[in-house]
Scaffold this motif. Sequence first.
Motif, short mmCIF file in Angstrom:
data_model
loop_
_atom_site.label_atom_id
_atom_site.label_comp_id
_atom_site.label_asym_id
_atom_site.label_seq_id
_atom_site.Cartn_x
_atom_site.Cartn_y
_atom_site.Cartn_z
N GLY A 164 -7.67 6.49 17.79
CA GLY A 164 -7.54 6.56 16.34
C GLY A 164 -8.36 7.66 15.70
N ASN A 165 -8.63 7.52 14.41
CA ASN A 165 -9.37 8.52 13.65
C ASN A 165 -10.88 8.34 13.85
OD1 ASN A 165 -6.87 9.21 12.67
ND2 ASN A 165 -7.16 8.26 10.68
N VAL A 166 -11.57 9.45 14.07
CA VAL A 166 -13.03 9.43 14.22
C VAL A 166 -13.61 10.47 13.27
CG1 VAL A 166 -14.97 9.81 15.78
CG2 VAL A 166 -12.89 8.70 16.63
N SER A 167 -14.52 10.03 12.39
CA SER A 167 -15.14 10.94 11.41
C SER A 167 -16.54 11.34 11.89
CB SER A 167 -15.25 10.27 10.04
OG SER A 167 -13.97 10.02 9.50
N ILE A 168 -16.84 12.63 11.79
CA ILE A 168 -18.14 13.17 12.19
C ILE A 168 -18.75 13.86 10.97
CG2 ILE A 168 -19.37 14.73 13.74
CD1 ILE A 168 -17.05 14.42 15.70
N PRO A 169 -19.87 13.37 10.43
CA PRO A 169 -20.50 14.02 9.27
C PRO A 169 -20.99 15.43 9.64
CG PRO A 169 -21.35 11.80 9.59
CD PRO A 169 -20.59 12.15 10.83
N VAL A 170 -20.75 16.39 8.75
CA VAL A 170 -21.25 17.76 8.92
C VAL A 170 -21.80 18.21 7.57
CG1 VAL A 170 -20.70 20.14 9.52
CG2 VAL A 170 -19.55 18.27 10.72
N GLY A 171 -23.11 18.08 7.39
CA GLY A 171 -23.70 18.46 6.11
C GLY A 171 -23.12 17.64 4.98
N ALA A 172 -22.62 18.35 3.95
CA ALA A 172 -22.03 17.67 2.81
C ALA A 172 -20.60 17.22 3.08
CB ALA A 172 -22.05 18.60 1.59
N GLY A 173 -20.02 17.70 4.16
CA GLY A 173 -18.65 17.36 4.47
C GLY A 173 -18.55 16.53 5.75
N LYS A 174 -17.35 16.50 6.29
CA LYS A 174 -17.14 15.78 7.54
C LYS A 174 -15.94 16.37 8.26
CE LYS A 174 -14.30 12.21 5.31
NZ LYS A 174 -14.10 10.76 5.06
N ILE A 175 -15.90 16.14 9.55
CA ILE A 175 -14.76 16.53 10.38
C ILE A 175 -14.08 15.26 10.85
CG2 ILE A 175 -14.10 17.57 12.57
CD1 ILE A 175 -16.36 19.58 12.21
N VAL A 176 -12.76 15.19 10.67
CA VAL A 176 -11.99 14.02 11.09
C VAL A 176 -11.19 14.39 12.33
CG1 VAL A 176 -10.26 12.31 10.44
CG2 VAL A 176 -11.84 13.21 8.70
N LEU A 177 -11.46 13.69 13.42
CA LEU A 177 -10.72 13.88 14.66
C LEU A 177 -9.58 12.87 14.70
CD1 LEU A 177 -13.72 14.36 17.13
CD2 LEU A 177 -12.41 16.11 15.93
N LEU A 178 -8.37 13.37 14.67
CA LEU A 178 -7.18 12.54 14.59
C LEU A 178 -6.59 12.28 15.97
CD1 LEU A 178 -5.49 14.48 11.66
CD2 LEU A 178 -6.77 12.36 11.48
N PRO A 179 -5.71 11.28 16.10
CA PRO A 179 -5.04 11.05 17.39
C PRO A 179 -4.36 12.30 17.95
CG PRO A 179 -4.67 9.18 15.96
CD PRO A 179 -5.38 10.22 15.12
N SER A 200 -2.32 19.73 8.35
CA SER A 200 -1.87 18.79 7.32
C SER A 200 -2.34 17.38 7.64
CB SER A 200 -0.35 18.84 7.17
OG SER A 200 0.30 18.51 8.39
N GLY A 201 -2.40 17.04 8.94
CA GLY A 201 -2.90 15.73 9.32
C GLY A 201 -4.36 15.55 8.96
N ALA A 202 -5.16 16.57 9.19
CA ALA A 202 -6.58 16.49 8.85
C ALA A 202 -6.78 16.36 7.34
CB ALA A 202 -7.31 17.73 9.38
N ILE A 203 -5.92 17.02 6.56
CA ILE A 203 -6.02 16.93 5.10
C ILE A 203 -5.55 15.55 4.62
CG2 ILE A 203 -5.17 17.89 2.92
CD1 ILE A 203 -4.74 20.55 4.57
N ALA A 204 -4.40 15.11 5.13
CA ALA A 204 -3.82 13.85 4.69
C ALA A 204 -4.70 12.66 5.04
CB ALA A 204 -2.43 13.67 5.30
N ALA A 205 -5.42 12.75 6.15
CA ALA A 205 -6.26 11.62 6.60
C ALA A 205 -7.36 11.29 5.60
CB ALA A 205 -6.87 11.95 7.96
N GLN A 206 -7.67 12.21 4.69
CA GLN A 206 -8.74 11.98 3.72
C GLN A 206 -8.21 11.70 2.31
OE1 GLN A 206 -12.14 14.74 4.13
NE2 GLN A 206 -11.15 15.58 5.94
N GLN A 207 -6.90 11.37 2.22
CA GLN A 207 -6.27 11.13 0.92
C GLN A 207 -5.77 9.69 0.84
OE1 GLN A 207 -6.71 13.77 -0.94
NE2 GLN A 207 -7.24 15.09 0.80
N THR A 208 -5.41 9.28 -0.37
CA THR A 208 -4.72 8.01 -0.54
C THR A 208 -3.32 8.12 0.07
OG1 THR A 208 -3.75 8.67 -2.66
CG2 THR A 208 -5.94 7.64 -2.71
N PRO A 209 -2.67 7.00 0.39
CA PRO A 209 -1.33 7.08 1.01
C PRO A 209 -0.34 7.90 0.20
CG PRO A 209 -2.21 4.86 1.21
CD PRO A 209 -3.17 5.61 0.35
N GLU A 210 -0.36 7.77 -1.12
CA GLU A 210 0.60 8.51 -1.94
C GLU A 210 0.33 10.00 -1.90
OE1 GLU A 210 3.92 9.14 -3.92
OE2 GLU A 210 3.25 7.19 -3.20
#
Length: 454
Positions: free
Chosen positions: A40-55, A227-237
């Motif tokens: 599944g999705n794994v989030s890694i904090p990087v400073g003020a942001g984060k990196i999301v590792l997707l399937p 697009s997957g990395a962007i969408a993973a941090q948004q609401t479903p809509e």
Amino acid sequence: MAGELFATNTRSVAPPVSAGGKLTLFLLALVIVVIAEAIGNVSIPVGAGKIVLLPLLWALLLGGALGLMSPRLPAPLRLTGALQNAAGAYLQPALLIFIAKLGLLVGGSLPKILASGWALAFQEFGHFFGTMVFGLPVALLLGIKREAIGATFSVGREPSLAIIGERYGMDSPEGRGVLAEYLTGTVFGAVFIALLAGLITSLGVFNPLALAMGAGVGSGSMMAAASGAIAAQQTPEIAKDVATFAAASNLVTTTIGTYFTLFLSLPFTIWAYGKLEPILGRNRPDAVRPAVADPQAAAPAHQEVRIGLAETVLAWLLIGAYGLIGNWLTYGVVPDASVVAGMAIIIGTVLAGWGLYLLLGRRLPAVLWVSIIGMALTYPGTPYAAEIAALTGKLNFLALATPILTFAGLSVAKDVPAFRRLGWRIVVVSFMANAGTFLGAVLIAQFFMHAPLG
């Protein structure tokens, strides 16, 4: 892709792969998809942001690791060079399933896309010039000479190889540069662009739709990853809108990309090199070139595995099943009759688009026809558009992206030996070019979304 309009001598036909070998390939792909979606999705904090590792990233990494470790694995798990070439061939069927889903998403949102106006139109200039703006100065500061032209005039996919090969030859400095960009994108492109897009998204600076348009870089696997990395941090809509705008941007980039790079990007990069090299490259070595003793030996194999129509249809069915599994494991959507019906519509869209592609003599890329049919099916006013959108809407587009990156990962090990022979400087430049095409489009889209013309 549009690059089919250009012929190259770098592609040969690979020996046929046995039915047992292809069965092994698809079984390995199934195992990788299941493992990746289970992580599944794994989030890694990087400073003020984060990196999301997707399937989809886990799938790419697992496939690549399997290929690299293959010589030391038991025979049933061994991924031979022939199977890696076959995995590359199955990327196109996997990609068309994904493109069909995006086309069905785009159709219902066409009024919203058209309302974006100048943002979607002008952000393409960021895609085509961002590679040079971000990459060329770094290349010159690192002491790279004319290799910088080939490495920074585009994101270096197959059409770019064809353009440079025809104009300069692949044994030229420009040829070595575009080869470096191609191999870096093949081996690391999807991972790099996904990490970058996820990090930039997490900062909360840009409109998600501007980020989505930046994701349409003209490469199916890279677009899916970004697009997957962007969408993973948004609401479903909003995630749905991200997929829609990324698909629209990628379609524009794919269809006009070859002509734009040939007539605008390449001439402009040559001009910019002539202006900047005396300033940034002054008193530097005559050339810092990739560590390649024989440039032709480093060329990607491009061995084409030919897949018959029956095999292609079977591949679509299996890849569709993988998508159903991922949709269940990660998004909790049980593959009941309505979900299977939605997948059947997606595969039917692919079949119809592929039929038009063959009927019209393969003059335009299959992704174009598949996209058009998908958009037509869900365009407001089309009979049963709402029902089709409801059925296909039960399938998350990210679940259909995972098989793409699985086959990309399974095919990538064959390019690693050539990649190792390239110098590190030009690899850094390649990363900058990939970052440039994304960030350039995002910046322009963001500007026009906040300051529309007219």
